[in-house]
Structure formats: structure tokens, C-alpha cells
Design an enzyme around this catalytic site. Sequence first.
Site, mmCIF file in Angstrom:
data_model
loop_
_atom_site.group_PDB
_atom_site.id
_atom_site.type_symbol
_atom_site.label_atom_id
_atom_site.label_comp_id
_atom_site.label_asym_id
_atom_site.label_seq_id
_atom_site.Cartn_x
_atom_site.Cartn_y
_atom_site.Cartn_z
ATOM 1 N N LYS A 8 -11.696 -13.583 6.861
ATOM 2 C CA LYS A 8 -11.379 -12.150 6.983
ATOM 3 C C LYS A 8 -12.100 -11.621 8.202
ATOM 4 O O LYS A 8 -13.133 -12.163 8.615
ATOM 5 C CB LYS A 8 -11.867 -11.391 5.731
ATOM 6 C CG LYS A 8 -11.290 -10.008 5.574
ATOM 7 C CD LYS A 8 -9.900 -10.021 4.974
ATOM 8 C CE LYS A 8 -9.288 -8.650 4.912
ATOM 9 N NZ LYS A 8 -7.961 -8.652 4.283
ATOM 10 N N GLY B 299 -2.905 5.346 -3.895
ATOM 11 C CA GLY B 299 -2.731 4.966 -2.489
ATOM 12 C C GLY B 299 -1.292 4.603 -2.200
ATOM 13 O O GLY B 299 -0.774 3.604 -2.720
ATOM 14 N N GLY C 219 0.126 4.028 0.982
ATOM 15 C CA GLY C 219 0.230 3.647 2.394
ATOM 16 C C GLY C 219 1.320 2.585 2.517
ATOM 17 O O GLY C 219 2.356 2.652 1.846
ATOM 18 N N ALA D 253 -2.259 -3.860 -5.619
ATOM 19 C CA ALA D 253 -2.412 -4.691 -4.414
ATOM 20 C C ALA D 253 -3.802 -4.665 -3.793
ATOM 21 O O ALA D 253 -4.137 -5.567 -3.014
ATOM 22 C CB ALA D 253 -1.413 -4.220 -3.360
HETATM 23 P P1 NAD Z 1 -2.894 1.462 4.005
HETATM 24 O O1 NAD Z 1 -4.069 1.883 4.781
HETATM 25 O O2 NAD Z 1 -1.544 1.492 4.649
HETATM 26 O O3 NAD Z 1 -2.782 2.314 2.652
HETATM 27 C C1 NAD Z 1 -3.871 2.688 1.867
HETATM 28 C C2 NAD Z 1 -3.610 4.110 1.394
HETATM 29 O O4 NAD Z 1 -4.607 4.469 0.444
HETATM 30 C C3 NAD Z 1 -3.661 5.145 2.511
HETATM 31 O O5 NAD Z 1 -2.506 5.952 2.469
HETATM 32 C C4 NAD Z 1 -4.921 5.964 2.208
HETATM 33 O O6 NAD Z 1 -4.806 7.312 2.596
HETATM 34 C C5 NAD Z 1 -5.000 5.828 0.705
HETATM 35 N N1 NAD Z 1 -6.337 6.009 0.114
HETATM 36 C C6 NAD Z 1 -7.537 5.599 0.585
HETATM 37 N N2 NAD Z 1 -8.518 5.933 -0.288
HETATM 38 C C7 NAD Z 1 -7.915 6.550 -1.336
HETATM 39 C C8 NAD Z 1 -8.371 7.118 -2.552
HETATM 40 N N3 NAD Z 1 -9.653 7.106 -2.879
HETATM 41 N N4 NAD Z 1 -7.469 7.697 -3.385
HETATM 42 C C9 NAD Z 1 -6.154 7.711 -3.061
HETATM 43 N N5 NAD Z 1 -5.662 7.178 -1.917
HETATM 44 C C10 NAD Z 1 -6.524 6.608 -1.073
HETATM 45 O O7 NAD Z 1 -3.211 -0.036 3.461
HETATM 46 P P2 NAD Z 1 -2.179 -1.080 2.849
HETATM 47 O O8 NAD Z 1 -1.764 -2.046 3.915
HETATM 48 O O9 NAD Z 1 -1.152 -0.361 2.056
HETATM 49 O O10 NAD Z 1 -3.128 -1.900 1.870
HETATM 50 C C11 NAD Z 1 -3.558 -1.327 0.651
HETATM 51 C C12 NAD Z 1 -4.464 -2.308 -0.077
HETATM 52 O O11 NAD Z 1 -3.749 -3.527 -0.318
HETATM 53 C C13 NAD Z 1 -5.712 -2.711 0.701
HETATM 54 O O12 NAD Z 1 -6.784 -2.921 -0.193
HETATM 55 C C14 NAD Z 1 -5.323 -4.031 1.333
HETATM 56 O O13 NAD Z 1 -6.438 -4.836 1.613
HETATM 57 C C15 NAD Z 1 -4.469 -4.622 0.239
HETATM 58 N N6 NAD Z 1 -3.523 -5.607 0.713
HETATM 59 C C16 NAD Z 1 -2.685 -5.324 1.747
HETATM 60 C C17 NAD Z 1 -1.773 -6.295 2.179
HETATM 61 C C18 NAD Z 1 -0.802 -6.015 3.307
HETATM 62 O O14 NAD Z 1 0.096 -6.875 3.550
HETATM 63 N N7 NAD Z 1 -0.881 -4.867 3.969
HETATM 64 C C19 NAD Z 1 -1.723 -7.557 1.563
HETATM 65 C C20 NAD Z 1 -2.593 -7.796 0.483
HETATM 66 C C21 NAD Z 1 -3.475 -6.820 0.074
#
Ligand code: NAD
Length: 382
Positions: free
Chosen positions: A104, A200, A202, A279
Site C-alpha cells: 500500500k 460514504g 464517493g 467496502a
Molecule cells: P472516495 O473518497 O471516493 O469516497 C469516500 C466517501 O466517504 C467520500 O464521499 C467522503 O466524503 C465520505 N466520507 C468520509 N468520511 C465520512 C464520514 N465520517 N461519514 C460519511 N461520509 C464520509 O473513496 P472510495 O474510492 O469510494 O473508497 C471508499 C472506501 O472503500 C475506502 O476505504 C477505500 O479504501 C475502500 N476501497 C476502495 C476501492 C476502490 O476501488 N476505490 C477498492 C477497495 C476498497
Amino acid sequence: MSNIKSASDKNLLFGVAYDDFIDRMNQAAKEMGHEDVFFCHDKEANLIAMIAIHDKGLGAGQSMGATRLWPYTNQEHALKDVLRLSRGMTYKAACANIPVGGAKAVIIAKPEQKSERMLRAYGRFVESLEGRFITGQDVNISTEDVRVIRQETKHVVGVSEKCGGPVPMTAMGVVLGIKAAVKFRLHKENLNGLSVAIQGVGNIGKNLCQQLHEHGVKLFVTDTIKERAEEVKDLYGAIVVNSDEIYSLNVNVFAPCALGGILNSSTIPLIKAPIIAGAANNQLEDEQIHSKLLESKGILYCPDYVINAGGLINVYNEMIDTDEEHILKQVNNIYNTLLDIFKISEEEEINTHEAAKLLAEERIMKAKNFNKALHMPSLLLS
Ligand code: NAD
């Protein structure tokens, strides 16, 4: 073990001398069983980054892990995160049967500080590891950013649109995980009419909303960025709630899709959902204490690194250039792996976090013994 791969001076970082921090980094990595941890400070590019390589796992010299950009308050927080996340990647790869080691990277910065110069300096940092570390996008790193990083290193994945990229595949894996948990705990074969609370919305959370909406699921969402929650309200009829309300909703599933550490001694007592399936990486603040607390409350927890492996499956297959059918088959297998973990948990009378770890460690051990045997001439001859 640790190296400064690139440092523009030998001064202080967050008030700590480099040498002291490197010692601390080595020590922490050793304690958690990591192979290596690298640190880069490029002052001109405003880049402070760390890359942690946990274990070869099922791989043979190559480790994979996405890059997260986050405004950590100091390097200690970043170090803790990168070490835990990279260890999680080793288990993730093992549970998904992906032959790479876990790694990572984290960049310490505010999203608004991100620049082409910073990303290209980071690309050179990745390149300096000569292919031992392969990376892609995580929180605050977009596909576009990965394309910028790729100008300096070929050791990046997730830029191809094969199967839509890592985000839809991660969300699809989460849907399959929710289905497995619903079958096991609620004895239902489909999700129609069930309710899911998503923390969340995102990249992953929004895509998950879309897929669950198509399955007839009632959605409750929260996001610290209000517009994101409002968007999924408009698109999929989700009900928007405050960030502290999300835990205590009377729903079938709670899906954490924001950041880690959100399952802790303050939040777990509030949770009413019988299933946690989301996730976010590193959901348990303390793996031992909080997995036990969930178990004692009778909550079925889907281990994060098992349910969110769709992205890794996608990018690994992009790297080895397999076809979409194969990717979908592997992502679909998340459903079976989770059912296996629930079964191990029941039979061995351990919680699901411990069951997933057991499955991953058994696979890693088998792969290591197999690799060892391959390098022993006597065994090769017999
Ligand atoms: P992202 O940054 O696009 O989305 C995260 C969202 O969570 C954002 O909209 C943010 O505003 C919101 N957020 C942050 N803190 C918060 C809280 N306390 N309460 C409510 N909302 C909150 O990230 P992502 O790519 O969607 O990834 C989300 C999670 O999934 C992460 O932990 C990431 O490590 C994990 N993940 C992502 C992937 C991938 O392919 N992107 C793969 C495996 C795991």
C-alpha cells in the site's frame, strides 16, 4: 529494511529528525511482519509519501496496493495506516486467490494540494522500486491521477476500462457479499425489499447505491460532502441522514464505504443492523477487540478485505490481460468465499474476522510450501 528512496534534504519532518523517524518506521514494520517500508520526501514537489510492502503472500516478488492521499496530521498516523492497509492487502489477495503480495502507499497531503508535479514525483518514487510495487487508485486518487503517475512509471494499474475499471467491480463484490450474508443470516435468496444504510457515497458508495437500487433495495445514505448524498437521493431515491444517525438505523445491512476505524467501542453499541457488509478498508478500529464485540452482539461482519476484493481482482487481471469473463468469474467467487468464511466461523466457533484470517494464512502457507518445493531439486526429481 527501510530506505529513504528520495529525500531532498535531511531536515525535520513534522518536527522529527529523519533518522529517528526511519528507525521508528523500521521498528513498526518489523513488529507487524512487513518485508519493507519506503519513505520519500521531495520538498520541491511537496511530496511526502510512504510505500509499505507487507508480504509476498501468494505472489512471487510482486506486490500490489493502491495509493491513498490523505491529510494525516503527522507521519505516525500515515505510518500506522500504510502498515495496516498493506497487511490487509496480503490477506485480500490470498482470500481472492490473486497471486501477488500485499502492499500500500500513502501520500500525506490535502486533496487541494495535489498537483501534477506531486503526482509525477510520486510516479518516480514508485519507479525507483523497479516493479516490486504496483499501484492504482484509492481515496482521493482518481483514474486521471493514475494516468499522470503513469507518465513516470509503468507500474500502475486501473487505467483500462476493462469491465468498467476497479470501482464497479468493487461495488459488485460488495453486492455479492451482501447477498451471501443475507442468505446466511436472513435465509433470503434476493435483496428485493431489504434496506441498506451506506456510510460514504464517493466512488464505491455511489456505484453501490446504483446496483442495490436495481435490486429493489431501500437506501439510507450519509456523506460528509452533502452534495454527494443529495445526488444519490435524486438518482436512486435514497433517504439522506446525518453522519451520526447512520449507525442506529433499523436496517438489514450497514455498509461502511468511507474510511477505516469506524467499527469501534463508541459505534458498535449503536448498530442495530444484523449484518455489516461494506467496502471500506480497515473497518475494525482494533481487530481483536472489535471483532469480538460485534460477535457478542450477534452481528454478522463480512471481513472488509474479502468483500472489497473486486477492485484488486479487476486490476490484477488488467495487468495479466485476461478476458472479462474470467474477471467476472473471480468477482462472483467473493460470494462463495464469504459463505465458506461464515461456515468456518460456525464450525470452529471463531468470529468471521478470525475465520477470514485463518483462510488467508492457510493459503499463504500452502503457496509458500509449494514455492519452496519448486526450488528443491530433490522434490522436482521425485
Ligand atoms: P472516495 O473518497 O471516493 O469516497 C469516500 C466517501 O466517504 C467520500 O464521499 C467522503 O466524503 C465520505 N466520507 C468520509 N468520511 C465520512 C464520514 N465520517 N461519514 C460519511 N461520509 C464520509 O473513496 P472510495 O474510492 O469510494 O473508497 C471508499 C472506501 O472503500 C475506502 O476505504 C477505500 O479504501 C475502500 N476501497 C476502495 C476501492 C476502490 O476501488 N476505490 C477498492 C477497495 C476498497
